[in-house]
Design a protein around this motif. Structure first.
Motif, short mmCIF file in Angstrom:
data_model
loop_
_atom_site.label_atom_id
_atom_site.label_comp_id
_atom_site.label_asym_id
_atom_site.label_seq_id
_atom_site.Cartn_x
_atom_site.Cartn_y
_atom_site.Cartn_z
N LEU A 115 66.02 71.21 0.95
CA LEU A 115 65.07 70.38 1.69
C LEU A 115 65.78 69.91 2.96
O LEU A 115 66.81 69.24 2.89
CB LEU A 115 64.60 69.18 0.87
N HIS A 116 65.23 70.28 4.10
CA HIS A 116 65.79 69.91 5.39
C HIS A 116 65.18 68.56 5.77
O HIS A 116 63.98 68.46 5.99
CB HIS A 116 65.46 70.97 6.45
N VAL A 117 66.01 67.52 5.83
CA VAL A 117 65.55 66.18 6.15
C VAL A 117 65.94 65.90 7.61
O VAL A 117 67.10 66.02 7.98
CB VAL A 117 66.16 65.12 5.21
N ILE A 118 64.93 65.55 8.39
CA ILE A 118 65.12 65.36 9.83
C ILE A 118 64.58 63.99 10.22
O ILE A 118 63.54 63.57 9.73
CB ILE A 118 64.39 66.46 10.63
N CYS A 119 65.29 63.33 11.11
CA CYS A 119 64.82 62.06 11.65
C CYS A 119 64.61 62.20 13.15
O CYS A 119 65.51 62.65 13.86
CB CYS A 119 65.83 60.94 11.38
N LEU A 120 63.42 61.84 13.59
CA LEU A 120 63.11 61.73 15.02
C LEU A 120 62.90 60.24 15.27
O LEU A 120 61.80 59.73 15.13
CB LEU A 120 61.84 62.52 15.36
N ASP A 121 63.99 59.55 15.55
CA ASP A 121 63.96 58.09 15.63
C ASP A 121 62.96 57.65 16.71
O ASP A 121 63.06 58.04 17.87
CB ASP A 121 65.35 57.55 15.94
N ARG A 177 65.16 68.22 24.29
CA ARG A 177 64.34 67.00 24.36
C ARG A 177 65.06 65.90 25.14
O ARG A 177 64.41 65.09 25.78
CB ARG A 177 63.98 66.48 22.96
N MET A 178 66.36 65.86 25.05
CA MET A 178 67.11 64.80 25.73
C MET A 178 66.95 64.90 27.25
O MET A 178 67.13 63.91 27.94
CB MET A 178 68.59 64.86 25.35
N THR A 179 66.62 66.08 27.76
CA THR A 179 66.41 66.21 29.19
C THR A 179 65.07 65.64 29.61
O THR A 179 64.87 65.29 30.77
CB THR A 179 66.49 67.68 29.65
#
Length: 157
Positions: free
Chosen positions: A92-98, A142-144
């Motif tokens: 299970l790939h757990v990702i956070c997009l704060d 995305r950081m750009t």
């Protein structure tokens, strides 16, 4: 105005009715975006769910879990680490997009999450190898445009 507190499992429809019972309530909760959040939530599922109450086999049906707050990401990872593994011992790939907790940011980051899901889905046959690379490249891109903190953890259940 007194805050409204609802338990997990309370249907979004019931929350909406409670917060729009009077004109003053409706105006207040419309102004701060909470009624819109209820409508959006109701379009996806019946009621808010508590991760820890979800059965391991139900979680194991998914390949990816996305959290929108670092503290939720941490709680999900911690919960997965203490659960008994399922028979399949699935990744299970757990990702956070704060994300800041407000309607505007929720709408923006919902679109960002969708874009990430499309990238992951396009590589679904080899996510164990490709997911970390996809998440890293996604964060750099995305950081750009929009500064966002992205966290990633591969867990097994």
């Amino acid at each position: 105005m007194e805050p409204r507190i609802f338990k997990f499992g309370t249907p979004y429809e019931d929350m909406y009715k409670s917060m729009s019972a009077t004109q003053d309530d409706a105006a207040f909760f419309s102004r701060n975006g909470v009624l819109q959040l209820c409508r959006r939530g109701a379009a996806v599922k019946r009621a808010p769910q508590r991760w820890q109450d979800t059965d391991s086999y139900d979680i194991g049906e998914h390949d990816v879990a996305i959290a929108f707050e670092e503290r939720i990401f941490d709680a999900v990872v911690e919960d997965l680490q203490v659960r008994e593994p399922t028979e399949n011992f699935s990744p299970l790939h757990v990702i956070c997009l704060d994300t800041k907790d407000n309607p505007h940011e929720a709408a923006l980051q919902g679109r960002v999450a969708l874009e990430l899901c499309w990238l992951l889905e396009a590589n679904a046959d080899d996510l164990i190898v490709k997911a970390p690379e996809i998440v890293e490249a996604f964060q750099q891109e995305r950081m750009t445009h929009t500064p966002i903190k992205v966290l990633y953890q591969l867990c097994y259940l």
